[in-house]
Design a protein around this motif. Structure first.
Motif, short mmCIF file in Angstrom:
data_model
loop_
_atom_site.label_atom_id
_atom_site.label_comp_id
_atom_site.label_asym_id
_atom_site.label_seq_id
_atom_site.Cartn_x
_atom_site.Cartn_y
_atom_site.Cartn_z
N GLU A 1 2.20 -12.09 -4.52
CA GLU A 1 1.43 -13.09 -5.25
C GLU A 1 -0.05 -13.06 -4.90
OE1 GLU A 1 2.94 -16.91 -4.21
OE2 GLU A 1 2.45 -16.70 -2.08
N GLY A 2 -0.47 -12.11 -4.07
CA GLY A 2 -1.89 -12.00 -3.73
C GLY A 2 -2.32 -12.82 -2.54
N ARG A 3 -1.38 -13.47 -1.87
CA ARG A 3 -1.71 -14.30 -0.71
C ARG A 3 -1.77 -13.45 0.55
NH1 ARG A 3 1.40 -17.10 3.15
NH2 ARG A 3 0.35 -18.92 4.02
N ALA A 4 -2.84 -13.57 1.31
CA ALA A 4 -3.01 -12.80 2.54
C ALA A 4 -2.33 -13.51 3.70
CB ALA A 4 -4.50 -12.59 2.83
N GLY A 5 -1.01 -13.49 3.68
CA GLY A 5 -0.22 -14.14 4.72
C GLY A 5 0.09 -13.23 5.88
N PRO A 6 0.95 -13.67 6.80
CA PRO A 6 1.24 -12.91 8.03
C PRO A 6 1.82 -11.53 7.78
CG PRO A 6 2.00 -15.18 8.24
CD PRO A 6 1.60 -15.00 6.81
N THR A 7 2.75 -11.40 6.83
CA THR A 7 3.36 -10.08 6.60
C THR A 7 2.34 -9.11 6.04
OG1 THR A 7 5.51 -11.13 6.19
CG2 THR A 7 5.23 -8.86 5.45
N THR A 8 1.56 -9.54 5.07
CA THR A 8 0.52 -8.68 4.49
C THR A 8 -0.47 -8.26 5.57
OG1 THR A 8 0.75 -9.71 2.32
CG2 THR A 8 -1.30 -8.53 2.76
N TYR A 9 -0.84 -9.20 6.42
CA TYR A 9 -1.78 -8.90 7.51
C TYR A 9 -1.21 -7.86 8.47
CZ TYR A 9 -4.09 -9.55 12.02
OH TYR A 9 -4.71 -9.33 13.22
N GLU A 10 0.03 -8.05 8.90
CA GLU A 10 0.64 -7.13 9.86
C GLU A 10 0.80 -5.73 9.28
OE1 GLU A 10 1.30 -7.40 12.98
OE2 GLU A 10 0.71 -9.50 13.16
N VAL A 11 1.25 -5.64 8.04
CA VAL A 11 1.43 -4.33 7.41
C VAL A 11 0.09 -3.62 7.23
CG1 VAL A 11 2.17 -3.16 5.30
CG2 VAL A 11 3.57 -4.99 6.26
N ALA A 12 -0.92 -4.35 6.75
CA ALA A 12 -2.24 -3.75 6.56
C ALA A 12 -2.82 -3.28 7.89
CB ALA A 12 -3.17 -4.76 5.88
N LYS A 13 -2.65 -4.08 8.93
CA LYS A 13 -3.16 -3.72 10.25
C LYS A 13 -2.49 -2.46 10.78
CE LYS A 13 -3.61 -5.53 14.97
NZ LYS A 13 -3.33 -6.70 15.85
N ARG A 14 -1.17 -2.39 10.67
CA ARG A 14 -0.44 -1.23 11.16
C ARG A 14 -0.87 0.04 10.46
NH1 ARG A 14 5.14 -3.66 9.80
NH2 ARG A 14 5.68 -1.46 9.56
N LEU A 15 -1.02 -0.04 9.14
CA LEU A 15 -1.41 1.14 8.38
C LEU A 15 -2.85 1.56 8.67
CD1 LEU A 15 0.24 0.22 4.97
CD2 LEU A 15 0.96 2.03 6.54
N ALA A 16 -3.75 0.57 8.73
CA ALA A 16 -5.16 0.87 8.93
C ALA A 16 -5.45 1.40 10.33
CB ALA A 16 -6.00 -0.37 8.65
N THR A 17 -4.62 1.07 11.30
CA THR A 17 -4.87 1.50 12.68
C THR A 17 -4.01 2.69 13.10
OG1 THR A 17 -3.28 -0.14 13.53
CG2 THR A 17 -5.59 -0.81 13.39
N THR A 18 -3.23 3.24 12.17
CA THR A 18 -2.44 4.43 12.47
C THR A 18 -3.36 5.64 12.60
OG1 THR A 18 -0.42 3.63 11.40
CG2 THR A 18 -0.68 6.01 11.61
#
Length: 288
Positions: free
Chosen positions: A143-160
């Motif tokens: 739904e476009g909300r930057a919640g905890p799951t979206t944050y964690e997934v984005a962080k993991r991918l961006a820092t790989t």
């Protein structure tokens, strides 16, 4: 007279024994296993607000029946509330999450999801990019909300850091247990970008090491767990890559050692893989 008293005592003893048996029986509302822990709940971007199952101390005994019929109370008819106004902290139709700025920064770093402005304020462009990211990585609801799951997934991918996988020549499947990500490299070049995975849970931790794909099957039957494993690629005993059979982002659970993938990623890895493809697993999943 003594015989009557003896019979009365025997009846009373039998009643006590029956009450004791009933108190030790399994809860008829349970599953019959005697387990009291609630089943894991999937983690989504919505605020849960769910209450836990009451503990024995919180459960109350049924109230005794009233001695008289209560009269209905006279309460005023509630007035309809005013229509809520759109929040200034979100774009109409697209809620703003508590990790708005961080998610914007990670998506800008990853690229490929559309234009985002790193300012911590939801916009039409930000909403569209976040929704696209959520759909790509199976985050629900998208739904476009930057919640905890979206944050964690984005962080993991961006820092790989793909350089941490010592792939060498040829094709290599890389698994970062610490960040829970998977990617593929050929002769040092990324041919499948980092994506999300879920590996072994506590007690079933996926072991690190260097392996080779030893078996492949479009649809493998798991005998011990009685479930089909789509796009199966085995690399260490009974451990392998396969499409997840549950919600991938449920952090309360994990695999029994396998590397779980979303459908599109399992298909892509299957298309790339062959018997003998090298697999490099490194790091450690947090909590295992």
């Amino acid at each position: 007279m003594k015989r009557v008293r003896l019979i009365a005592r025997v009846v009373a003893l039998a009643a006590v024994m029956l009450v004791g048996v009933g108190a030790c029986a399994l809860d008829p509302q349970g599953d019959g296993s005697g387990a009291g822990a609630p089943a894991p709940v999937g983690v989504t971007e919505q605020a849960s607000g769910a209450s836990a199952t009451p503990t024995p101390d919180q459960r109350t005994s049924p109230a005794s029946p009233p001695t008289h019929t209560p009269k209905p109370s006279r309460t005023a008819t509630p007035k309809p509330s005013a229509t809520p106004k759109p929040s200034s902290s979100g774009y109409p139709g697209c809620p703003q999450g508590q990790h708005q700025r961080a998610v914007e920064a990670y998506l800008a770093r990853l690229g490929g999801f559309g234009t985002v402005t790193v300012d911590g304020q939801q916009s039409a462009a930000d909403c569209k990019a976040i929704k696209r990211f959520q759909r790509r990585y199976g985050i629900s609801p998208a739904e476009g909300r930057a919640g905890p799951t979206t944050y964690e997934v984005a962080k993991r991918l961006a820092t790989t850091d793909v350089r941490r996988c010592h792939a060498g020549s040829g094709l290599t499947f890389c698994v970062d247990l610490t960040r829970q990500t998977v990617w593929a490299m050929r002769d040092g070049t990324v041919v499948m970008g980092p994506t999300v995975t879920r590996t072994g849970m506590a007690g079933y931790a996926t072991p690190s090491g260097s392996y080779r794909i030893g078996g492949r099957n479009l649809r493998e039957w798991s005998t011990p767990y009685e479930v089909w494993l789509p796009y199966w690629q085995q690399f260490n005993g009974g451990i392998g890559f396969h499409e997840t059979t549950t919600y991938l982002h449920n952090g309360w659970i994990g695999s029994h050692g396998c590397v779980n993938l979303l459908h599109a990623d399992a298909v892509r890895l299957w298309e790339l893989g062959r018997i003998g493809t090298r697999v490099v697993v490194f790091g450690r999943r947090p909590g295992t």
